[in-house]
Scaffold this motif. Structure first.
Motif, short mmCIF file in Angstrom:
data_model
loop_
_atom_site.label_atom_id
_atom_site.label_comp_id
_atom_site.label_asym_id
_atom_site.label_seq_id
_atom_site.Cartn_x
_atom_site.Cartn_y
_atom_site.Cartn_z
N PHE A 286 5.64 -3.73 -4.55
CA PHE A 286 4.54 -4.21 -5.38
C PHE A 286 4.95 -5.49 -6.10
O PHE A 286 6.13 -5.79 -6.28
CB PHE A 286 4.15 -3.15 -6.41
N SER A 287 3.95 -6.25 -6.52
CA SER A 287 4.14 -7.37 -7.45
C SER A 287 2.90 -7.39 -8.34
O SER A 287 2.75 -6.51 -9.19
CB SER A 287 4.35 -8.68 -6.70
N ASN A 288 2.01 -8.34 -8.12
CA ASN A 288 0.71 -8.30 -8.81
C ASN A 288 -0.28 -7.41 -8.08
O ASN A 288 -1.38 -7.17 -8.56
CB ASN A 288 0.14 -9.71 -8.97
N LYS A 289 0.13 -6.91 -6.91
CA LYS A 289 -0.64 -5.93 -6.15
C LYS A 289 0.36 -5.07 -5.37
O LYS A 289 1.53 -5.42 -5.23
CB LYS A 289 -1.61 -6.63 -5.19
N VAL A 290 -0.12 -3.94 -4.89
CA VAL A 290 0.73 -3.06 -4.08
C VAL A 290 0.70 -3.56 -2.65
O VAL A 290 -0.35 -3.61 -2.01
CB VAL A 290 0.25 -1.60 -4.16
N ASP A 291 1.87 -3.99 -2.16
CA ASP A 291 1.94 -4.57 -0.82
C ASP A 291 1.97 -3.52 0.28
O ASP A 291 1.29 -3.64 1.29
CB ASP A 291 3.18 -5.47 -0.72
N SER A 292 2.79 -2.50 0.10
CA SER A 292 2.88 -1.46 1.14
C SER A 292 3.25 -0.14 0.49
O SER A 292 3.95 -0.09 -0.52
CB SER A 292 3.94 -1.84 2.19
N LEU A 293 2.74 0.93 1.07
CA LEU A 293 3.01 2.28 0.60
C LEU A 293 3.18 3.18 1.80
O LEU A 293 2.26 3.34 2.61
CB LEU A 293 1.89 2.79 -0.30
N ILE A 294 4.36 3.74 1.95
CA ILE A 294 4.65 4.68 3.03
C ILE A 294 4.94 6.04 2.40
O ILE A 294 5.89 6.16 1.60
CB ILE A 294 5.85 4.22 3.88
N LYS A 295 4.13 7.03 2.71
CA LYS A 295 4.31 8.37 2.15
C LYS A 295 5.64 8.96 2.61
O LYS A 295 6.09 8.72 3.74
CB LYS A 295 3.16 9.28 2.57
N ALA A 296 6.25 9.75 1.74
CA ALA A 296 7.55 10.35 2.03
C ALA A 296 7.45 11.32 3.20
O ALA A 296 6.51 12.12 3.29
CB ALA A 296 8.08 11.06 0.80
#
Length: 443
Positions: A286-296
């Motif tokens: 993330f920075s000013n937005k969430v770039d990537s999210l991979i669930k565990a």
């Protein structure tokens, strides 16, 4: 025809001979007997040049290949192999100039070789990239001449080669090997003393001196007529997330790599170790937005998913939005998890601005804030000042170093785990922190 002409190069020896002939033609103005001799020498030189040209251009009797790995490991030395095969019936001399990708800014590559007749020669060299992305190689240029060394023929091979640079999988494999070996003794990797034990049963074994007497299994002892104890193992399938701050604070460079690249390399190495421990690993950047999210997940393909996601992570010059991070984690991660937050704080005011969000995350998850020592300040603190200016710089450096230690204590005061580490030791210290948490059963 133009291609043929462009492949011809005259060597230094040819121009030396040409200058010598010109000089002796000048002397023949005073010494007349030199004039016919010079014409004979000129004819001999011309015959030798044509002889070498014919021998070199008779057919394409030189083959070469640049062998690249499937991908480069960022911040590590990567091997590039060059194989040259000489099919001539005579020995040739070669100069190899490889057009290395522009990211390395290396324009002095030169390798001189002697290639025996009908033989193959190979050599290798190493490249250390410090940026992720695509690296395009130019031509593999080989300048060949015979024993006369008057004319060179240029060959160009592999002019369209490209290799991708991924996060440091070489470091990942190294630490994976150490994690598999229970006798970890490498400098910088410490053994964690287990405090108590977790409650995930593994097996019943015979008692040996040093085992916890509270784990004696009396029923098994009665059956075996000898002391037997229950053995427990670390709890598995716990969700663990690497949370990477991609804001402008992570743009700071150390030894050619940005803090973001250190964090990415560490995340990959740590995720591999956690998967070997049968835990679930995930990723959020993330920075000013969430770039990537991979669930565990604990699937075998999860490491490749994380590597591909980390390959595209880049930092800009935005301020990181920790409120967005908190809301996104609260929405998408419902179970209590271990969060390893890679970020950096240089001032107490910067930490105080984000502290409410960190405290809120710590209420729902086990949060470890990982930030960096400024090794240049540490070096400045260790030198002996010689003038007033250096003394003033050292006082300021000591203040910054003191602030970093205050940040650690402030985080721990609010129940947040903190890890202050030099960038070069980030992977090792992060894995140690993870093993400590597992050993203490904090999650």
């Amino acid at each position: 025809m133009i291609r043929f002409i462009r492949s011809i190069y005259f060597s230094e020896r040819f121009f030396y001979a040409l200058f010598a002939i010109a000089f002796f033609f000048l002397l023949s103005f005073w010494f007349g007997w030199l004039y016919p001799v010079n014409w004979v020498v000129s004819a001999i030189l011309l015959i030798l040049v044509f002889t070498e040209l014919i021998s070199l251009y008779r057919s394409n009797l030189l083959k070469a290949e640049r062998i690249l790995p499937e991908k480069f490991s960022n911040s590590d030395n990567n091997r590039v192999e060059v194989i040259i095969e000489n099919k001539h019936v005579f020995k040739v001399f070669a100069k190899v100039i490889d057009e290395i990708p522009v990211q390395f800014q290396k324009r002095d590559f030169l390798k001189k070789l002697e290639l025996p007749a009908r033989d193959r020669v190979q050599f290798d060299y190493f490249l250390r990239p410090v940026q992720r992305g695509e690296y395009k190689f130019g031509g593999l240029n080989i300048y060949v001449c015979s024993i006369l060394k008057l004319v060179k023929r240029r060959y160009i091979f592999d002019s369209e080669a490209m290799v991708k640079v991924y996060p440091s999988f070489a470091q990942m494999k190294k630490l994976d090997f150490l994690a598999m070996d229970q006798k970890i003794s490498l400098h910088g990797i410490k053994r964690i003393r287990r405090i108590g034990h977790t409650m995930e049963f593994e097996q019943i074994k015979e008692y040996v001196r040093g085992d916890d007497a509270r784990t004696i299994n009396w029923k098994a002892t009665a059956k075996q007529s000898s002391l037997m104890v229950n053995q427990f193992q670390d709890e598995r399938s716990q969700p663990i997330y690497s949370v990477i701050d991609c804001g402008r604070v992570m743009k700071m460079p150390f030894e050619g790599l940005s803090l973001l690249d250190y964090a990415i390399n560490s995340s990959l190495a740590f995720s591999n170790v956690a998967l070997k421990k049968k835990d679930k690993v995930g990723l959020l950047s993330f920075s000013n937005k969430v770039d990537s999210l991979i669930k565990a997940s604990s699937k075998l393909s999860q490491l490749n998913n994380i590597m591909e996601a980390l390959y595209n992570v880049n930092t800009g010059f935005y301020d990181s939005d920790f409120s967005l991070l908190y809301s996104r984690l609260r929405k998408h991660i419902g179970h209590r998890s271990l969060l390893l937050l890679y970020t950096n704080f240089e001032h107490m005011s910067a930490l105080n601005r984000q502290l409410p969000y960190l405290k809120a995350l710590a209420k729902q998850h086990l949060l470890v804030v990982i930030f960096f020592e400024n090794t240049e300040l540490t070096r400045l603190n260790n030198i002996e000042p010689t003038n007033t200016s250096e003394s003033a710089h050292q006082v300021i450096a000591e203040q910054f170093t003191h602030d970093k230690n205050l940040m650690v204590r402030e985080l721990e005061r609010h129940g947040i785990q903190a890890l202050l580490t030099p960038p070069q030791k980030l992977s090792i210290n992060t894995i140690n922190k993870y093993l400590e948490i597992k050993a203490r059963g904090l999650l």
